[in-house]
Write a protein that holds these residues in place. Structure first.
Motif, mmCIF file in Angstrom:
data_model
loop_
_atom_site.group_PDB
_atom_site.id
_atom_site.type_symbol
_atom_site.label_atom_id
_atom_site.label_comp_id
_atom_site.label_asym_id
_atom_site.label_seq_id
_atom_site.Cartn_x
_atom_site.Cartn_y
_atom_site.Cartn_z
ATOM 1 N N SER A 59 51.011 4.626 13.584
ATOM 2 C CA SER A 59 51.599 4.910 14.889
ATOM 3 C C SER A 59 52.905 5.680 14.761
ATOM 4 C CB SER A 59 51.842 3.586 15.633
ATOM 5 O OG SER A 59 52.250 3.815 16.953
ATOM 6 N N PRO A 60 52.845 7.004 14.529
ATOM 7 C CA PRO A 60 54.065 7.813 14.582
ATOM 8 C C PRO A 60 54.549 7.950 16.026
ATOM 9 C CG PRO A 60 52.240 8.965 13.485
ATOM 10 C CD PRO A 60 51.663 7.800 14.208
ATOM 11 N N ALA A 61 55.740 8.490 16.198
ATOM 12 C CA ALA A 61 56.287 8.656 17.543
ATOM 13 C C ALA A 61 55.391 9.570 18.374
ATOM 14 C CB ALA A 61 57.695 9.234 17.464
ATOM 15 N N SER A 62 54.958 9.091 19.528
ATOM 16 C CA SER A 62 54.244 9.811 20.592
ATOM 17 C C SER A 62 52.746 9.989 20.363
ATOM 18 C CB SER A 62 54.894 11.173 20.901
ATOM 19 O OG SER A 62 54.569 12.144 19.943
ATOM 20 N N VAL A 64 63.374 11.107 16.817
ATOM 21 C CA VAL A 64 62.349 10.399 16.049
ATOM 22 C C VAL A 64 62.918 10.081 14.674
ATOM 23 C CG1 VAL A 64 60.460 11.520 17.282
ATOM 24 C CG2 VAL A 64 61.323 12.543 15.173
ATOM 25 N N LYS A 65 62.305 9.116 13.977
ATOM 26 C CA LYS A 65 62.843 8.741 12.664
ATOM 27 C C LYS A 65 62.070 9.365 11.509
ATOM 28 C CE LYS A 65 60.494 4.355 11.687
ATOM 29 N NZ LYS A 65 60.699 2.970 11.248
ATOM 30 N N TYR A 66 60.913 9.954 11.786
ATOM 31 C CA TYR A 66 60.233 10.787 10.798
ATOM 32 C C TYR A 66 59.275 11.711 11.531
ATOM 33 C CZ TYR A 66 56.642 7.067 11.067
ATOM 34 O OH TYR A 66 55.726 6.139 11.493
ATOM 35 N N ILE A 67 58.855 12.770 10.841
ATOM 36 C CA ILE A 67 58.040 13.818 11.461
ATOM 37 C C ILE A 67 56.606 13.672 10.976
ATOM 38 C CG2 ILE A 67 57.870 16.285 11.929
ATOM 39 C CD1 ILE A 67 60.731 16.567 10.834
ATOM 40 N N SER A 68 55.667 13.727 11.906
ATOM 41 C CA SER A 68 54.250 13.561 11.577
ATOM 42 C C SER A 68 53.426 14.621 12.289
ATOM 43 C CB SER A 68 53.750 12.173 12.003
ATOM 44 O OG SER A 68 54.552 11.146 11.468
ATOM 45 N N PHE A 69 52.363 15.057 11.620
ATOM 46 C CA PHE A 69 51.377 15.906 12.286
ATOM 47 C C PHE A 69 50.013 15.635 11.674
ATOM 48 C CE2 PHE A 69 52.298 18.528 8.596
ATOM 49 C CZ PHE A 69 51.100 19.178 8.320
ATOM 50 N N ILE A 70 48.964 15.898 12.445
ATOM 51 C CA ILE A 70 47.599 15.751 11.963
ATOM 52 C C ILE A 70 46.815 16.992 12.358
ATOM 53 C CG2 ILE A 70 46.876 14.441 14.019
ATOM 54 C CD1 ILE A 70 44.911 12.926 12.171
ATOM 55 N N VAL A 71 46.064 17.520 11.409
ATOM 56 C CA VAL A 71 45.190 18.669 11.636
ATOM 57 C C VAL A 71 43.754 18.192 11.463
ATOM 58 C CG1 VAL A 71 44.462 20.904 10.721
ATOM 59 C CG2 VAL A 71 46.895 20.376 10.920
ATOM 60 N N ILE A 131 47.987 18.013 16.234
ATOM 61 C CA ILE A 131 48.722 17.084 17.096
ATOM 62 C C ILE A 131 49.949 16.642 16.315
ATOM 63 C CG2 ILE A 131 48.656 14.824 18.238
ATOM 64 C CD1 ILE A 131 45.583 15.296 18.515
ATOM 65 N N ALA A 132 51.105 16.584 16.983
ATOM 66 C CA ALA A 132 52.351 16.251 16.295
ATOM 67 C C ALA A 132 53.288 15.525 17.244
ATOM 68 C CB ALA A 132 53.014 17.517 15.751
ATOM 69 N N ASN A 133 54.448 15.106 16.718
ATOM 70 C CA ASN A 133 55.471 14.461 17.544
ATOM 71 C C ASN A 133 55.943 15.423 18.634
ATOM 72 O OD1 ASN A 133 56.570 13.710 14.367
ATOM 73 N ND2 ASN A 133 55.795 12.075 15.662
ATOM 74 N N GLY A 134 56.344 14.850 19.757
ATOM 75 C CA GLY A 134 56.923 15.658 20.825
ATOM 76 C C GLY A 134 55.872 16.299 21.706
ATOM 77 N N GLU A 135 56.339 17.173 22.591
ATOM 78 C CA GLU A 135 55.419 17.852 23.495
ATOM 79 C C GLU A 135 55.102 19.246 22.959
ATOM 80 O OE1 GLU A 135 57.173 18.309 27.328
ATOM 81 O OE2 GLU A 135 59.177 18.634 26.517
ATOM 82 N N GLN A 136 53.889 19.673 23.213
ATOM 83 C CA GLN A 136 53.479 21.013 22.790
ATOM 84 C C GLN A 136 54.016 22.010 23.805
ATOM 85 O OE1 GLN A 136 49.385 21.678 21.250
ATOM 86 N NE2 GLN A 136 49.271 23.262 22.825
#
Length: 698
Positions: free
Chosen positions: A599-602, A525-532, A489-494
């Motif tokens: 709480s990253p963007a989205s 966005v002001k920074y990039i985030s993802f979670i695996v 799951i990451a910022n923005g739409e898949q």
């Protein structure tokens, strides 16, 4: 063979055809290779033989003067891709002229013409921005005994008696000093708030301690103004053990002040502090190793750090001197990052990440010649290229988690360009600082267990990609590759997902069967985030703002109400604060040995503590910001950060409290709607009483 292949490709765009193009490119590659070899051998006759007759004597004089007058010991040459246009060509050389105590870094632009069946150098331009880095070391050639050494600067004073002073090895320049002896420190800020802060931390308004040694970095002018050495005995030789101790202390501290790793040499190199810039490091008997930094180019010039407790003790600007104006220069004001295109491959089983980041940049100043990025010290930077595929030179400061990229040619203000950064390494998820408490506080005998299925979150503090030096907003395209048993799951739409079926590259063959997801942001966005992690999709609400709930496989409680309540919260905030600012809102519940959320963007991360049933005892919660007794608060606070902290951010860290304050206000307003005026008054009264009680303490 490699050069021949490169020139074959370049030759196709020269206007020549077939064998002529291949032949000319091959001939030029041999000439450039020969010139490079002659330079590195410092062979004058061979080197000037590549120049046209009308340039040869001029270049001979320049070669002689530079190599012999400056006592160059070694030359290293790095080539960029040449540009060929019929019978003319141009190539840039990055050249390191290595002396005993310094390295001169030049960029040459050589012009070639083909005359009488041969390629000749017909012109040379040297970048005016030549850089000098120093091969600093201690002990140098000078060691002195001194009765008294005093260093005074703004609010700091260091005094040593019966000391030994070890100077650096740079000739005719004082920029580093190591003092071993009986010392004392007095750090007494004149700023009232800083004195108050020190009293809260140490019980007194200043820092005092006995010192064992001090390692100082400064400019030559600072040395003359601010350092006094009395009772010098220079007819004295230190023992071998003392020399070894001095070298050991130098090695410990050298990399932490004005020293960088270099992409062209495998050694630390140093630059000279300017004006009032200083870094002092010293070890106290009670407070351990401390660092004092003064930087006139920073937002707050004075930074006092204590290593034992890993904390900043003071960070402030000193009282202004009447009639003087301070100067503040930031890399963040020199360029804007417009967009990222990032490809990453993350293997959670090995904590291994490899990536390529294409960074689109718009200069905000005329003739931008260097870039600064924040980056994780454990990740290795393999290569940096400009948009013309020229390899770029960079320096790296792992301690401060930054690296600097030097452009071959300055870029003009407002003209967009990009650089590509290739990197890899082992990186574990950061232990993020939570901004809200969810579970009640525990007493000390609480037993934590590690999650059986970990999640792997990489966000702002992870520095897993080359980040701007200051907060910036940008668009993102992210492609993530990961093992098939995980989701991402990451910022923005898949916008795409699938399984890697085949690969043309040998190094990717082992990735066949891995999954990939492509994400794209519609809003900056002001920074990039993802979670695996290993997640179960617990439901999704379609609509103008898709809301989904993902639960990590080993979390304990399924919060059935979260999905519906998140929809209500978004609707409530949209009426108060404006439309929801991002493409989606995904709730991610995970097991993690730390309370709270992020709480990253989205998307929002909602942590659940690992625990053994029956072994926990809850203690009374007294914090006024912990509203966990009110069901729905945790979600409300974290979702509020999509507006406060993400869509709208702070200008400087002085204003960062507004993010938490406004998110807390939003959550309280939602709790008022949910539980009524009585609950609202109770919450506000509790906060007010706490503020009144602690306002005198700070």
């Amino acid at each position: 063979m490699i050069w021949a292949a490169i020139f074959f490709l370049l030759g196709k765009g020269t206007g020549l055809k077939g064998q002529d193009s291949d032949s000319l490119a091959s001939e030029l590659s041999l000439v450039i290779s020969g010139l490079k070899g002659a330079l590195e051998r410092m062979d004058e006759e061979a080197y000037v033989s590549y120049y046209s007759l009308d340039n040869r004597e001029k270049e001979r004089r320049a070669f002689n003067y530079f190599l012999h007058q400056k006592k160059i010991e070694t030359v290293k040459v790095f080539l960029s891709l040449p540009k060929i246009d019929d019978f003319r060509a141009e190539v840039k050389l990055k050249i390191l002229f290595i002396q005993a105590t310094s390295v001169i870094i030049d960029v040459w632009n050589l012009h070639f013409q083909r005359r009488n069946g041969q390629w000749w150098v017909t012109g040379k331009e040297i970048s005016p921005e030549g850089r000098v880095l120093y091969r600093l070391k201690i002990p140098g050639n000078k060691v002195e005994q001194a009765k008294r050494v005093e260093i005074s600067h703004v609010d700091l004073k260091l005094v040593f008696t019966d000391a030994v002073c070890f100077y650096d090895n740079l000739p005719q320049m004082e920029t580093a000093l190591l003092i071993i002896g009986q010392g004392e420190i007095e750090f007494a800020p004149k700023v009232k708030n800083e004195r108050h802060h020190l009293k809260l931390m140490f019980g007194q308004e200043q820092i005092t301690d006995k010192l064992k040694y001090a390692y100082l970095r400064f400019s030559p002018s600072f040395y003359n103004r601010n350092i006094t050495i009395e009772g010098i005995n220079d007819h004295w030789s230190p023992s071998k053990s003392l020399l070894n101790k001095a070298y050991s202390l130098f090695v410990r501290h050298y990399s932490r002040s004005f020293a960088v790793e270099n992409s062209l040499l495998n050694e630390f190199l140093s630059f000279i502090p300017q004006g009032e810039e200083v870094v002092f490091e010293f070890e106290g008997e009670k407070k351990g190793i401390m660092t004092y930094v003064f930087s006139p180019f920073a937002e707050e010039e004075i930074n006092f750090f204590q290593w034992r407790d890993d904390r900043i003790v003071s960070l402030y600007s000193p009282e202004a001197v009447k009639g003087l104006k301070r100067m503040f220069v930031s890399f963040g004001h020199m360029f804007d990052v417009e967009a990222y295109q990032i490809e990453i491959d993350y293997n959670p089983n090995k904590y291994y990440l490899s990536g390529k980041a294409r960074i689109e940049i718009v200069p905000q100043v005329d003739s931008l010649d260097s870039l600064k990025f924040k980056f994780h010290p454990n990740l290795e930077i393999l290569k940096v290229y400009d948009q013309n595929k020229n390899e770029l030179f960079f320096n790296r400061d792992r301690l401060r988690k930054v690296f600097y990229v030097y452009l071959l040619e300055p870029e003009e203000k407002g003209q967009s360009f990009y650089v590509d950064v290739y990197y890899r390494g082992e990186i574990k998820p950061e232990q993020l600082t939570s901004d809200v408490l969810y579970f009640p506080q525990y007493e000390e005998e609480v037993i934590f267990i590690q999650p059986r299925c970990e999640t792997y979150l990489f966000s702002q503090s992870s520095y897993w990609y080359p980040s701007p030096p200051n907060d910036d907003y940008f668009q993102v395209e992210l492609r993530a590759v990961f093992p098939p048993e995980y989701q991402c799951i990451a910022n923005g739409e898949q916008v795409d997902q699938g399984e890697l079926k085949m690969s043309e590259r040998v190094e990717e063959l082992e990735k066949i069967g891995f999954h990939y997801c492509n994400f794209k942001t519609r809003y900056p966005v002001k920074y990039i985030s993802f979670i695996v992690g290993k997640f179960t999709n617990r439901g999704k609400k379609e609509g103008s703002i898709p809301i989904a709930y993902y639960q990590a496989s080993d979390t304990g409680v399924y919060h059935r109400e979260w999905l519906a309540e998140a929809e209500q919260i978004v609707d409530f905030y949209s009426r108060w604060f404006g439309d929801y600012p991002y493409e989606k809102l995904y709730l991610v519940q995970r097991l993690w040995p730390q309370k709270g959320g992020h709480s990253p963007a989205s998307f929002v991360i909602l942590n659940e503590l690992p625990r053994i049933p029956g072994r926990l005892r809850f203690s009374k919660v007294s914090s006024p910001v912990d509203l966990s007794r009110w069901k729905g608060y945790f979600l409300a606070h974290e979702i509020a950060h999509q507006w406060w902290g993400q869509a709208l951010s702070w200008d400087t860290y002085h204003d960062q409290w507004l993010s938490e304050g406004l998110a807390q206000l939003a959550a309280v307003l939602y709790l008022e709607k949910k539980y009524g005026q009585k609950a609202y008054r109770q919450i506000i009264e509790n906060m007010t009483n706490t503020i009144n009680k602690n306002s005198k303490v700070g």
